[in-house]
Structures are given as C-alpha cells and as structure tokens.
Enzyme design. Structure first.
Site: not given
Length: 117
Positions: A11, A63, A70, A106
């Site tokens: 990780s 992300e 990708e 937010w």
C-alpha cells in the site's frame, strides 16, 4: 503478522508511486491536508467533520483507482484502442463524479456554517 506487513508495504509503495507519477493525485493530497484542519473550523459536530474529510478521502481513493486503471491500460497497449479509451474515460468520469460529490458536501457545510455566523 507477516502478511499485514507485506500488505502495508504494498500500500505504501502504491501511494509513493501515485504521488511520484500523478499530478492530480498530488493536488488531491494537498486538498486532503487542507481539508482536515478546515473541517474543524467549518463543522461544529464530529460527524460533520468526518463527512467533510471522508468526502475528500473518497476522492483520493477514486483517483488511485483511476490511476491504476490508466497505468494498466497503458501497459496493455501503447497504441490507441477505442475500447481502452472508453475504459479510461469511464475511470476519469468516476473521478469527476467523486469531485462533484466532495464539492457539494463542502459547499453545503460552508453554507450552513455561514448561516450560523
């Protein structure tokens, strides 16, 4: 215990790799670093603070998955491939949706805080 250590190291290595190779990931880490103290200023309740921080963490998670998709797609073939292009677009769309969700959370919290003042 050995398995946990290996998983933790994997990780950590993934986080380092993403930080080194992806500007968007670095920007989201900065957003997370800003979000933690700001959550304490904006939200009076602990669960609201947690929601604000979790929204940005969720964006970071998406992300990371987008980056992994990708990188894997680029490893499979460097040539332009319509199917792989659509997969990459879908992963990017997931980041966009996560960003909209974080922004909405937010904005609501900030609006609520300003209404109190």
């Amino acid at each position: 215990m050995d398995r946990w250590l290996r998983a933790t190291m994997n990780s950590w290595n993934g986080l380092i790799a993403a930080t080194r190779s992806e500007q968007a990931f670095r920007q989201e880490l900065v957003a997370l670093l800003l979000a933690v103290p700001l959550a304490f200023v904006i939200a009076p309740d602990i669960w609201k603070r947690l929601a604000l921080i979790a929204a940005v963490l969720f964006l970071v998670i998406v992300e990371l998955l987008n980056t992994a998709i990708e990188k894997l797609a680029d490893h499979v073939t460097a040539a332009r491939h319509p199917g792989i292009g659509r997969i990459k677009d879908m992963a990017s769309a997931a980041v966009g949706v996560a960003l909209l969700l974080a922004a909405a959370i937010w904005l609501v919290a900030i609006g609520e805080r300003l209404a109190i003042l």
